[in-house]
Motif scaffolding. Sequence first.
Motif, PDB file in Angstrom:
ATOM      1  N   GLN A 105       0.870  -1.164   0.000  1.00 37.45           N
ATOM      2  CA  GLN A 105       0.000   0.000   0.000  1.00 37.45           C
ATOM      3  C   GLN A 105       0.916   1.225   0.000  1.00 37.45           C
ATOM      4  OE1 GLN A 105      -2.888  -0.304   3.164  1.00 37.45           O
ATOM      5  NE2 GLN A 105      -3.783  -2.153   2.294  1.00 37.45           N
ATOM      6  N   CYS A 106       0.618   2.186  -0.835  1.00 38.52           N
ATOM      7  CA  CYS A 106       1.526   3.318  -1.052  1.00 38.52           C
ATOM      8  C   CYS A 106       1.876   4.066   0.227  1.00 38.52           C
ATOM      9  CB  CYS A 106       0.957   4.269  -2.098  1.00 38.52           C
ATOM     10  SG  CYS A 106       1.076   3.591  -3.774  1.00 38.52           S
ATOM     11  N   TYR A 107       0.946   4.201   1.134  1.00 43.43           N
ATOM     12  CA  TYR A 107       1.247   4.934   2.368  1.00 43.43           C
ATOM     13  C   TYR A 107       2.351   4.251   3.172  1.00 43.43           C
ATOM     14  CZ  TYR A 107      -0.902   1.693   5.663  1.00 43.43           C
ATOM     15  OH  TYR A 107      -1.176   0.593   6.431  1.00 43.43           O
ATOM     16  N   ALA A 108       2.550   2.944   2.963  1.00 41.63           N
ATOM     17  CA  ALA A 108       3.522   2.179   3.747  1.00 41.63           C
ATOM     18  C   ALA A 108       4.888   2.061   3.066  1.00 41.63           C
ATOM     19  CB  ALA A 108       2.971   0.785   4.048  1.00 41.63           C
ATOM     20  N   THR A 109       5.080   2.697   1.900  1.00 41.55           N
ATOM     21  CA  THR A 109       6.361   2.537   1.208  1.00 41.55           C
ATOM     22  C   THR A 109       7.570   3.001   2.026  1.00 41.55           C
ATOM     23  OG1 THR A 109       6.010   4.577  -0.061  1.00 41.55           O
ATOM     24  CG2 THR A 109       5.386   2.500  -1.126  1.00 41.55           C
ATOM     25  N   PRO A 110       7.488   4.083   2.812  1.00 44.17           N
ATOM     26  CA  PRO A 110       8.667   4.431   3.621  1.00 44.17           C
ATOM     27  C   PRO A 110       9.060   3.316   4.605  1.00 44.17           C
ATOM     28  CG  PRO A 110       7.172   6.298   3.513  1.00 44.17           C
ATOM     29  CD  PRO A 110       6.441   5.115   2.920  1.00 44.17           C
ATOM     30  N   GLY A 146       7.821  -0.418 -10.329  1.00 48.57           N
ATOM     31  CA  GLY A 146       6.618  -0.395 -11.151  1.00 48.57           C
ATOM     32  C   GLY A 146       5.781   0.831 -10.864  1.00 48.57           C
ATOM     33  N   GLU A 147       4.657   0.878 -11.517  1.00 44.01           N
ATOM     34  CA  GLU A 147       3.740   2.010 -11.414  1.00 44.01           C
ATOM     35  C   GLU A 147       2.716   1.761 -10.304  1.00 44.01           C
ATOM     36  OE1 GLU A 147       4.126   4.781 -13.324  1.00 44.01           O
ATOM     37  OE2 GLU A 147       5.923   3.755 -14.062  1.00 44.01           O
ATOM     38  N   VAL A 148       2.170   2.839  -9.799  1.00 45.20           N
ATOM     39  CA  VAL A 148       1.104   2.751  -8.809  1.00 45.20           C
ATOM     40  C   VAL A 148      -0.132   2.143  -9.477  1.00 45.20           C
ATOM     41  CG1 VAL A 148      -0.461   4.118  -7.355  1.00 45.20           C
ATOM     42  CG2 VAL A 148       1.980   4.697  -7.461  1.00 45.20           C
ATOM     43  N   TYR A 149      -0.806   1.253  -8.771  1.00 44.09           N
ATOM     44  CA  TYR A 149      -2.027   0.630  -9.277  1.00 44.09           C
ATOM     45  C   TYR A 149      -3.072   0.582  -8.176  1.00 44.09           C
ATOM     46  CZ  TYR A 149      -0.233  -3.582  -6.941  1.00 44.09           C
ATOM     47  OH  TYR A 149       0.259  -4.467  -6.016  1.00 44.09           O
ATOM     48  N   ASP A 150      -4.311   0.505  -8.562  1.00 42.41           N
ATOM     49  CA  ASP A 150      -5.420   0.437  -7.622  1.00 42.41           C
ATOM     50  C   ASP A 150      -5.753  -1.026  -7.340  1.00 42.41           C
ATOM     51  OD1 ASP A 150      -8.510   0.034  -7.213  1.00 42.41           O
ATOM     52  OD2 ASP A 150      -8.100   2.093  -6.597  1.00 42.41           O
ATOM     53  N   VAL A 208       1.832  -0.239  -4.887  1.00 45.35           N
ATOM     54  CA  VAL A 208       2.963  -0.278  -5.798  1.00 45.35           C
ATOM     55  C   VAL A 208       3.771  -1.535  -5.476  1.00 45.35           C
ATOM     56  CG1 VAL A 208       4.515   1.116  -4.336  1.00 45.35           C
ATOM     57  CG2 VAL A 208       4.867   1.061  -6.826  1.00 45.35           C
ATOM     58  N   GLU A 209       4.267  -2.192  -6.511  1.00 45.95           N
ATOM     59  CA  GLU A 209       5.149  -3.340  -6.276  1.00 45.95           C
ATOM     60  C   GLU A 209       6.496  -2.820  -5.803  1.00 45.95           C
ATOM     61  OE1 GLU A 209       5.395  -6.193  -9.464  1.00 45.95           O
ATOM     62  OE2 GLU A 209       3.201  -6.306  -9.624  1.00 45.95           O
ATOM     63  N   MET A 210       7.083  -3.561  -4.859  1.00 47.19           N
ATOM     64  CA  MET A 210       8.411  -3.237  -4.338  1.00 47.19           C
ATOM     65  C   MET A 210       9.230  -4.516  -4.339  1.00 47.19           C
ATOM     66  SD  MET A 210       7.498  -0.602  -1.212  1.00 47.19           S
ATOM     67  CE  MET A 210       9.125   0.200  -1.213  1.00 47.19           C
TER      68      MET A 210
END
Length: 151
Positions: free
Chosen positions: A116-121, A132-136, A143-145
């Motif tokens: 989930q994008c908010y958790a990337t940090p 990769g790109e952000v996806y819903d 986003v894939e990491m």
Amino acid sequence: MDHSYKVKSFDQLSVTELYELLRLRSEIFVVEQNCVFLDMDNKDQQCQHVLLFADGKLAAYARLVPAGLSFKEVSIGRVITSPRFRGTGLGRKVMQIAIEYCEDHFGKRPIRIGAQCYATPFYRSLGFVEDGEVYDEDGIDHVEMLRPAGL
């Protein structure tokens, strides 16, 4: 706070452990995040399950997915911390256990997640980088990491 953990295959889970982990997943992913989706996706049976307990209660959880089931790489998914235990470092602890177990069980290979994008940090602090790109997914930006092998 006393904590312990278990890593078990689906068949090794007791009925009580299975109920607890599915209840926690439902509490967070369905109720808290307001996502109507089928959590039981027929992958659990082929995965390892990390259950982190604090003071005798299921406090955090992660699912370890073998390569080829969700992504071509090994994956960690369904990462959650119970609201009762947020802010205690147990989310980091369950991820550290998951990464270590993946390396021991599947070999030192790259690990891919759908974050989930908010958790990337948070995931960056564990060695993951966006790939990769952000996806819903179910109304939440992801986003894939990827975490390189043997980091």
